[in-house]
Write an enzyme that holds these catalytic residues in place. Structure first.
Site, short mmCIF file in Angstrom:
data_model
loop_
_atom_site.label_atom_id
_atom_site.label_comp_id
_atom_site.label_asym_id
_atom_site.label_seq_id
_atom_site.Cartn_x
_atom_site.Cartn_y
_atom_site.Cartn_z
N ASP A 1 -30.06 21.16 -9.31
CA ASP A 1 -30.08 21.11 -7.85
C ASP A 1 -29.08 20.06 -7.38
O ASP A 1 -28.42 19.40 -8.19
CB ASP A 1 -31.49 20.79 -7.34
N ASP B 1 -24.26 22.49 -7.55
CA ASP B 1 -24.36 23.41 -6.41
C ASP B 1 -24.20 24.82 -6.95
O ASP B 1 -23.18 25.16 -7.56
CB ASP B 1 -23.25 23.08 -5.40
N PHE B 2 -25.21 25.68 -6.75
CA PHE B 2 -25.14 27.00 -7.37
C PHE B 2 -24.04 27.89 -6.78
O PHE B 2 -23.76 28.96 -7.29
CB PHE B 2 -26.48 27.73 -7.37
N ARG C 1 -38.27 30.66 -3.78
CA ARG C 1 -38.03 30.61 -2.33
C ARG C 1 -36.59 30.20 -2.01
O ARG C 1 -36.35 29.38 -1.15
CB ARG C 1 -39.03 29.66 -1.66
N HIS D 1 -34.48 34.11 -0.06
CA HIS D 1 -34.73 34.43 1.36
C HIS D 1 -33.93 33.53 2.31
O HIS D 1 -33.90 33.78 3.52
CB HIS D 1 -36.23 34.36 1.67
#
Length: 526
Positions: free
Chosen positions: A389, A416-417, A432, A435
């Site tokens: 993360d 950072d993805f 989550r 979304h």
């Protein structure tokens, strides 16, 4: 075979119904009304019913014997007669019920016999009937609310004094009858409504903002925390939280009508629902109430702007995208993070819905403060973890994982993805996250995971999917919420998730339900 009471068409309909009853159990009958109804413990499949027009109910009973069932003597129908009288505009109807045991029993076929000449009789009296397995008022209310929440709609009913039962009709994929012993006035009133019920319902919907703000105000004032040790009077509460006694009392009275507080001889007390607004209880919703009734209450005022333009209402109101706003306003960021943590209590049961390997690496992608990873590793001592993360969550995550006692089994990897490679693992958690983003950005996230995952690696997606078979309020409300308070967010249906995953190298294997309409979507890298 010749029949004296039934015409050929009705005889065939009755025979088909008898065959269905003979081969169908309660679970299958419930699925025929609405797939997924899980009320087998509380309901018994009692009979299937249909309406026929015939000159004589006794002749119909004789025909039922020819069809291999055992009829009882016809009895008057009150509920169906009244329904047909209203719809046909006739008050002189004679409707009889013929009950007949199917096979060895106890299930029956129920034939409504309308005497006379009616070529255009409504054809929707056919239904599957279920008998309540209890006479407990609380359980019965819960069963009824479950049916209503599942999307079944009221379709008439009444009290049958001849059998001393309350009969409630509901409509799903097929029409359903629920029979409850005795005269249940309150349940019948709930089912049929009042003459002014549509206006009442609309007024309640339009005043939802009043409930939201009232909950936020008592949470801000700390009233639930003041009631932690027992009852207190309005005057005492007002003095303790710096409020006007009369005004506070009126808000408390309103929330008591909504089930949040109660009043006994010693003063105000918390209900089970209201206790969740305390700040010191597990699963506290206090900061969620403050957020929904504060920051997000303001952003929802710009919903029309979002609907018209497609732009985020939050950005329109506050002048910055949500995460940029939180970066510039630490107090709002702390409230948001605390409120989001309040909504994670269900995460502790996620591991029970997973098929975890005995060993290997679990990568929590955008895992936040590490709660989900902590629960997973706590259930699988042979696994190691990676939390991936942004850099600023590493310290809070380290503290959380230390409290779980698994920090020594976790590698904290800042990244950072959207830009950085995802670490390799055997199981990937994505809770989550999808979304929050549109399909294009979700493809980037999933593509990064797929690039790191070997074929056969597992992907666990935790989301609140929108059901496709009926309307569920929570997923639909959160879909609008994501539209208002996120730049790219949306909830998706199971098919949309299946297609999104398939387009990015994953096969959706199973969807496993969680509380509050959340779900685990279990997928495999292909």
């Amino acid at each position: 075979m010749s029949f004296s009471g039934l015409c050929e068409r009705d005889a065939r309909r009755v025979a088909d119904t008898v065959a269905f009853i003979g081969r169908t159990g309660t679970r299958e009958a419930l699925d025929a009304v609405l797939p997924g109804l899980d009320l087998v413990r509380h309901l018994d499949f009692a009979h299937g019913a249909l309406l026929v027009v015939a000159p004589d109910a006794d002749a119909v009973a004789a025909d039922l014997v020819r069809l291999g069932v055992r009829p009882r003597d016809p009895v008057p129908s009150v509920v169906v007669r009244d329904r047909l009288a209203q719809r046909l505009g006739r008050e002189d109807l004679d409707v009889r019920i013929v009950h007949a045991v199917v096979g060895a029993g106890p299930r029956e076929v129920e034939v409504f016999v309308l005497r006379g000449d009616f070529p255009d009789v409504p054809g929707d009296e056919e239904h599957l009937a279920f008998r309540a397995a209890t006479d407990d008022d609380v359980v019965l209310r819960g069963v009824y609310e479950h049916l209503a929440d599942a999307g079944l709609t009221p379709d008439g009913g009444g009290y049958n004094k001849h059998e001393d039962v309350t009969v409630l009709y509901l409509r799903g994929a097929r029409r359903m009858e629920l029979t409850v012993p005795g005269h249940r006035e309150s349940l019948l009133r709930r089912h049929l409504g009042r003459p002014d019920q549509p206006r009442r319902d609309l007024l309640r919907l339009m005043s939802g903002a009043w409930r939201t703000r009232s909950l936020a105000v008592v949470a801000e004032l700390g009233v639930p925390d003041l009631l932690a040790d027992g009852p207190r009077t309005t005057a005492d509460l007002a003095a303790a939280c710096g409020a006007r006694e009369d005004n506070l009392g009126r808000v408390l009275r309103y929330l008591a009508a909504l089930g949040v507080f109660a009043l006994d001889r010693n003063g105000w007390v918390l209900t089970e629902t209201g206790a969740l607004l305390r700040g010191d209880v597990e699963g506290s919703q206090r900061d969620l109430a403050r957020l929904y009734g504060g920051l997000f209450y303001r952003s929802f005022s710009a919903l029309e702007h979002t609907v018209r333009t497609g732009e985020s209402a939050f950005t329109h109101v506050f002048g910055a995208d949500p995460f940029d706003h939180f970066a510039a306003h630490p107090a709002d960021a702390r409230l948001f993070e605390s409120a989001m943590a309040a909504g994670t209590s269900f995460l502790k049961i996620v591991p029970t819905a997973l098929d975890l390997p005995a060993e290997g690496v679990v990568v929590d992608v955008a895992g936040g403060d590490g709660h989900l990873l902590g629960y997973v590793l706590g259930c699988a001592p042979g696994l190691r973890g990676v939390l991936f993360d942004r850099p600023h969550v590493m310290d809070p995550a380290r503290a959380v994982l230390s409290r779980f006692g698994c920090a020594d089994r976790v590698s904290l990897v800042p990244g950072d993805f959207f830009r950085d490679p995802v670490p390799a693992g055997a199981v990937y958690l994505l809770s989550r996250i999808l979304h929050d983003w549109d399909d294009e950005r979700c493809a980037t996230i999933l593509g990064g995971i797929r690039a790191a995952a070997a074929p056969g690696a597992r992907l666990v997606v935790v989301e609140r999917p929108v059901p496709e078979t009926h309307l569920e309020e929570l997923p639909l409300a959160w879909d609008v919420h994501m539209m208002v308070n996120n730049v790219h967010g949306r909830e998706r249906t199971p098919i949309e998730y299946r297609n999104l995953l398939a387009a990015n190298g994953f096969r959706l294997d199973e969807i496993r339900p969680l509380p509050l309409d959340m779900a685990v979507l279990a997928a495999t890298a292909v």
